[in-house]
Design a protein around this motif. Sequence first.
Motif, PDB file in Angstrom:
ATOM      1  N   ALA A 140       2.737   6.208   3.328  1.00 32.15           N
ATOM      2  CA  ALA A 140       4.097   6.100   3.856  1.00 32.15           C
ATOM      3  C   ALA A 140       4.089   5.607   5.304  1.00 32.15           C
ATOM      4  O   ALA A 140       4.912   4.771   5.697  1.00 32.15           O
ATOM      5  CB  ALA A 140       4.809   7.459   3.756  1.00 32.15           C
ATOM      6  N   VAL A 141       3.141   6.134   6.107  1.00 32.04           N
ATOM      7  CA  VAL A 141       3.044   5.690   7.506  1.00 32.04           C
ATOM      8  C   VAL A 141       2.679   4.209   7.575  1.00 32.04           C
ATOM      9  O   VAL A 141       3.254   3.435   8.355  1.00 32.04           O
ATOM     10  CB  VAL A 141       2.009   6.556   8.261  1.00 32.04           C
ATOM     11  N   GLU A 142       1.700   3.809   6.737  1.00 31.80           N
ATOM     12  CA  GLU A 142       1.312   2.396   6.716  1.00 31.80           C
ATOM     13  C   GLU A 142       2.481   1.515   6.275  1.00 31.80           C
ATOM     14  O   GLU A 142       2.713   0.439   6.848  1.00 31.80           O
ATOM     15  CB  GLU A 142       0.129   2.209   5.772  1.00 31.80           C
ATOM     16  N   ALA A 143       3.221   1.975   5.258  1.00 31.06           N
ATOM     17  CA  ALA A 143       4.381   1.203   4.812  1.00 31.06           C
ATOM     18  C   ALA A 143       5.434   1.098   5.914  1.00 31.06           C
ATOM     19  O   ALA A 143       6.045   0.035   6.111  1.00 31.06           O
ATOM     20  CB  ALA A 143       4.981   1.845   3.558  1.00 31.06           C
ATOM     21  N   GLY A 144       5.636   2.211   6.651  1.00 31.34           N
ATOM     22  CA  GLY A 144       6.586   2.167   7.765  1.00 31.34           C
ATOM     23  C   GLY A 144       6.148   1.195   8.851  1.00 31.34           C
ATOM     24  O   GLY A 144       6.967   0.438   9.402  1.00 31.34           O
ATOM     25  N   ASN A 145       4.834   1.208   9.162  1.00 32.09           N
ATOM     26  CA  ASN A 145       4.327   0.271  10.171  1.00 32.09           C
ATOM     27  C   ASN A 145       4.493  -1.171   9.716  1.00 32.09           C
ATOM     28  O   ASN A 145       4.879  -2.063  10.499  1.00 32.09           O
ATOM     29  CB  ASN A 145       2.856   0.567  10.462  1.00 32.09           C
ATOM     30  N   LYS A 146       4.200  -1.424   8.433  1.00 31.65           N
ATOM     31  CA  LYS A 146       4.359  -2.780   7.922  1.00 31.65           C
ATOM     32  C   LYS A 146       5.828  -3.205   7.939  1.00 31.65           C
ATOM     33  O   LYS A 146       6.144  -4.367   8.246  1.00 31.65           O
ATOM     34  CB  LYS A 146       3.799  -2.863   6.500  1.00 31.65           C
ATOM     35  N   ALA A 147       6.714  -2.271   7.597  1.00 36.53           N
ATOM     36  CA  ALA A 147       8.138  -2.597   7.628  1.00 36.53           C
ATOM     37  C   ALA A 147       8.593  -2.918   9.046  1.00 36.53           C
ATOM     38  O   ALA A 147       9.368  -3.856   9.280  1.00 36.53           O
ATOM     39  CB  ALA A 147       8.952  -1.432   7.059  1.00 36.53           C
ATOM     40  N   THR A 148       8.083  -2.139  10.033  1.00 38.32           N
ATOM     41  CA  THR A 148       8.434  -2.416  11.425  1.00 38.32           C
ATOM     42  C   THR A 148       7.910  -3.774  11.869  1.00 38.32           C
ATOM     43  O   THR A 148       8.618  -4.550  12.535  1.00 38.32           O
ATOM     44  CB  THR A 148       7.857  -1.307  12.327  1.00 38.32           C
TER      45      THR A 148
END
Length: 282
Positions: A140-148
């Motif tokens: 989830a953190v990696e997905a959030g970073n990628k989304a940012t």
Amino acid sequence: MAQKAEPNALPNLEEVIMNNRLLFALPLAAVLAFPAAAQTTSSDQNAPAASQQTQSNSTDSNATGKAPLAPAPREGFWGRVNPFARKNYVKRQTEPIRDRVNELDELTSTNSKNIKDTDQRAQAGIKLASDKANEADQHAVEAGNKATAAQQSAQQVTARVQTVETVVGNIDQYKASNQTEIRFRPGQTVLSKNAKDALDTMASGVKGQRGYIIEVQGFSSGKGQTAITTSQKMAESVVRYLVLNHEIPVYRIYLVGMGNAPAPSTDENAKSKRISGGRVEI
């Protein structure tokens, strides 16, 4: 002459003692023999009854899967507390209890092992669930970073597109920022010193700039093709000087020989005037 024994003579002391011992021994032997016989007889009689009772209670189950122990019946004259009990009798009475105690020990050990195994499996399941949750959090953190990062890239692309749109929209929207006029004597196409100074001043203002063009228009007195050729040569002299001395790209310069076309006037109501000699407007 022999004497006749007296019929009423007193008995001997030893005979009296012997008779007394016999009187005490016979009742004592009877007392000792009766409980043993009663114990043996009672045990033989109660054995079938105990077997029947065990069979009748076989359907009742407890922790060991067996019927509970029935209380020992009253046996013989003395009952449960027999002061003359033998070893076999005591062993026979305590053997069922000892077997049940052993079975309970085994059952307790098995239950403890099962509880330990269940606890280990539960702990392993909890650990696995925790690891999966941590892995999901990392994803989830990696997905959030990628989304940012994707949002930032989209914003950069949007800004670039806006810049390109602005450039494209203004690509043909030019405004005159500096104007210079170079004069030539009649029939002359060579630049004078004053003309070169004027060109130096104009060229210094465009160094380092982008998105500009330079218009060079030549005008000459005379008529027909001769005037057009002369005006074009004067304009070429200006372009050559700017390219060789100030390194202005050729693609930014537009040249045209106007011949003896009337000079443009800033006053719309005034008539255009023809000039004598030659000149170049930059």
